[in-house]
Write an enzyme that holds these catalytic residues in place. Structure first.
Site, mmCIF file in Angstrom:
data_model
loop_
_atom_site.group_PDB
_atom_site.id
_atom_site.type_symbol
_atom_site.label_atom_id
_atom_site.label_comp_id
_atom_site.label_asym_id
_atom_site.label_seq_id
_atom_site.Cartn_x
_atom_site.Cartn_y
_atom_site.Cartn_z
ATOM 1 N N ARG A 196 -1.679 -5.113 5.634
ATOM 2 C CA ARG A 196 -2.446 -6.714 5.601
ATOM 3 C C ARG A 196 -1.700 -7.297 6.775
ATOM 4 O O ARG A 196 -2.396 -7.993 7.614
ATOM 5 C CB ARG A 196 -2.412 -7.173 4.373
ATOM 6 C CG ARG A 196 -3.104 -6.848 3.650
ATOM 7 C CD ARG A 196 -3.472 -7.846 2.211
ATOM 8 N NE ARG A 196 -4.093 -9.143 2.689
ATOM 9 C CZ ARG A 196 -4.328 -10.266 2.255
ATOM 10 N NH1 ARG A 196 -3.683 -10.451 1.106
ATOM 11 N NH2 ARG A 196 -5.102 -11.348 2.668
ATOM 12 N N ALA A 226 0.302 -12.666 -4.241
ATOM 13 C CA ALA A 226 -0.565 -13.156 -3.029
ATOM 14 C C ALA A 226 -0.827 -12.174 -2.123
ATOM 15 O O ALA A 226 -1.772 -12.133 -1.290
ATOM 16 C CB ALA A 226 0.327 -14.336 -2.487
ATOM 17 N N TYR A 227 -0.041 -11.213 -1.640
ATOM 18 C CA TYR A 227 -0.337 -10.304 -0.703
ATOM 19 C C TYR A 227 -1.492 -9.438 -1.208
ATOM 20 O O TYR A 227 -2.259 -9.145 -0.278
ATOM 21 C CB TYR A 227 1.017 -9.297 -0.526
ATOM 22 C CG TYR A 227 0.624 -8.239 0.353
ATOM 23 C CD1 TYR A 227 1.001 -8.721 1.718
ATOM 24 C CD2 TYR A 227 0.357 -7.056 -0.099
ATOM 25 C CE1 TYR A 227 0.719 -7.391 2.637
ATOM 26 C CE2 TYR A 227 0.079 -5.974 0.927
ATOM 27 C CZ TYR A 227 0.346 -5.996 2.100
ATOM 28 O OH TYR A 227 0.097 -5.082 3.117
ATOM 29 N N HIS A 228 -1.547 -9.097 -2.593
ATOM 30 C CA HIS A 228 -2.575 -8.171 -3.058
ATOM 31 C C HIS A 228 -3.766 -9.164 -3.195
ATOM 32 O O HIS A 228 -5.074 -8.344 -3.870
ATOM 33 C CB HIS A 228 -2.006 -7.647 -4.321
ATOM 34 C CG HIS A 228 -1.252 -6.265 -3.850
ATOM 35 N ND1 HIS A 228 -1.529 -5.161 -3.445
ATOM 36 C CD2 HIS A 228 0.135 -6.368 -4.240
ATOM 37 C CE1 HIS A 228 -0.516 -4.491 -3.312
ATOM 38 N NE2 HIS A 228 0.489 -5.102 -3.560
ATOM 39 N N GLU A 236 0.874 -1.375 -0.026
ATOM 40 C CA GLU A 236 -0.084 0.002 0.092
ATOM 41 C C GLU A 236 0.866 1.195 0.124
ATOM 42 O O GLU A 236 1.948 1.204 0.803
ATOM 43 C CB GLU A 236 -0.888 0.177 1.146
ATOM 44 C CG GLU A 236 -1.722 -1.143 1.406
ATOM 45 C CD GLU A 236 -1.267 -2.487 1.967
ATOM 46 O OE1 GLU A 236 -1.865 -3.388 1.876
ATOM 47 O OE2 GLU A 236 0.067 -2.294 2.257
#
Length: 391
Positions: free
Chosen positions: A327, A294-296, A280
């Site tokens: 996150r 994977a994070y998004h 972010e």
């Protein structure tokens, strides 16, 4: 640092199938006024000159080979084995061959085999050159006229030669940080040969790589700036300019070095990750596991996502890692550092912010004894990530 023909001869022995050395006799150089043809070689070197099948042929075994002299020019020369005299000879050097003259008597002749038909020869003429070569392989002057045991060369000498070879091969003043880090790993593996530590002992391996890169960088600095510093500066301004260039490059290299070596550890352990991933607000944690994608992906559970920051020192900068991945705000924030020792109060602050230090195992002893159990070794972190990735 080893240079010139001595360095070339040492490197050739290390990189060849076999090596031999002897002092040139008066007969070899024609100083006795006799008519000996060529260089007499000890029978101990017969295996580097003839195969068993060639020796068993009828008549006097002979064969033609290419010999590269002083890394400069080649001759098509001849090997001959006189069994009746128990002698090996190298002959046919061509007109004007510069090394078999009376004044070369006593020079050290170094002979190496690259393939069955390709050889190299070197002549070391000064006391310093001869002593440096013999010392490198732990050979006394009385042990010459025989094959060289390349395994006797010290690791320190191999390291110096490998570093010099890297520097000599550069076409830029200073290569990019990833090139330097990769070269340090290559040299460390070549000299010390413990590639298995990437998986079995990553804590020791990352220290070895880091130390090698520091040694490599200092050698390159000396090669680039040593003469300037030795000569002195015309003004204070010139001194400050050079000093700033050196210091800025050191800071830049150190900051990236740890990241490069961690990437190599993760690659060697088949771990999935993204380096310098974007989260972010364009924030960039050093590593995200298993990936930026994977994070998004909000369908991907944060229980299987890990972030890791890499900071060579973190005494004052550890707070920078707190907000790198929104996150993961309620998850542990892992911080790998080479920092040796942090105060108990700072470690308590880190714990309050859910920051877990990842430190090479030998360095943990420099931290407050009653808080060491909070620190993860690199091996523990690697195993943790492999577990959550299902490796």
């Amino acid at each position: 640092m080893t240079t010139g023909h001595t360095g070339q001869a040492i490197k050739s022995v290390l990189n060849s199938e076999k090596g031999f050395c002897k002092f040139l006799s008066a007969n070899d150089t024609g100083a006795t006024g006799g008519h000996q043809s060529g260089i007499l070689i000890s029978k101990s070197a017969v295996e580097m000159m003839f195969s068993r099948q060639e020796l068993e042929q009828a008549g006097i075994p002979k064969r033609t080979v290419k010999i590269r002299w002083q890394d400069d020019f080649e001759t098509e020369s001849c090997f001959t084995y006189y069994e009746s005299k128990n002698e090996l000879r190298i002959t046919r050097f061509g007109r004007g061959f510069p090394f078999l003259k009376p004044e070369q008597t006593g020079a050290l002749f170094v002979f190496t085999k690259q393939t069955h038909t390709d050889y190299s020869g070197y002549f070391l003429g000064t006391d310093d050159e001869i002593e440096e070569f013999l010392d490198t392989f732990g050979v006394s002057p009385t042990e010459t006229n025989s094959l060289i045991d390349a395994q006797r060369v010290s690791a320190e000498t191999q390291e110096k030669l490998s570093i010099q070879e890297f520097i000599n091969g550069l076409d830029v003043d200073f290569p990019a940080s990833d090139v330097m880090s990769a070269a340090a790993r290559t040299i460390e593996e070549k000299v010390y040969d413990h590639v298995e530590y990437i998986c079995l002992n990553p804590d020791k391996k990352i220290i070895s790589w880091t130390n090698m890169e520091y040694t490599l960088f200092r050698a390159l600095e000396y090669a680039r700036y040593g003469e300037i510093i030795t000569k002195g500066f015309q003004s204070v301004d010139e001194f400050v300019r050079v000093a700033n260039v050196v210091l800025n490059r050191r800071k830049s290299r150190a900051g990236k070095s740890l990241e490069h070596h961690l990437s190599a550890i993760f690659d060697g352990n088949c771990i999935e990750y993204s380096s310098q991933a974007v989260t972010e607000g364009n924030k960039k944690p050093d590593f995200l596991f298993p990936s930026q994608e994977a994070y998004h992906d909000y369908g991907f559970s944060v229980d299987y996502i890990v972030s890791l920051a890499a900071k060579t020192t973190c005494k004052d900068r550890w707070r920078q890692v707190l907000n790198e991945a929104d996150r993961l705000r309620d998850k542990p924030k892992y911080l790998c550092t080479l920092q040796q020792g942090i105060s108990g109060a700072q470690m308590d602050e880190m714990q309050a912010e859910n920051v877990i230090l990842v430190v090479p195992k030998p360095y943990i002893a420099t931290y407050p004894i009653d808080r060491r159990d909070r620190i993860w070794t690199l091996a523990r972190f690697v195993q943790y990530v492999k577990m959550i990735e299902g490796k």
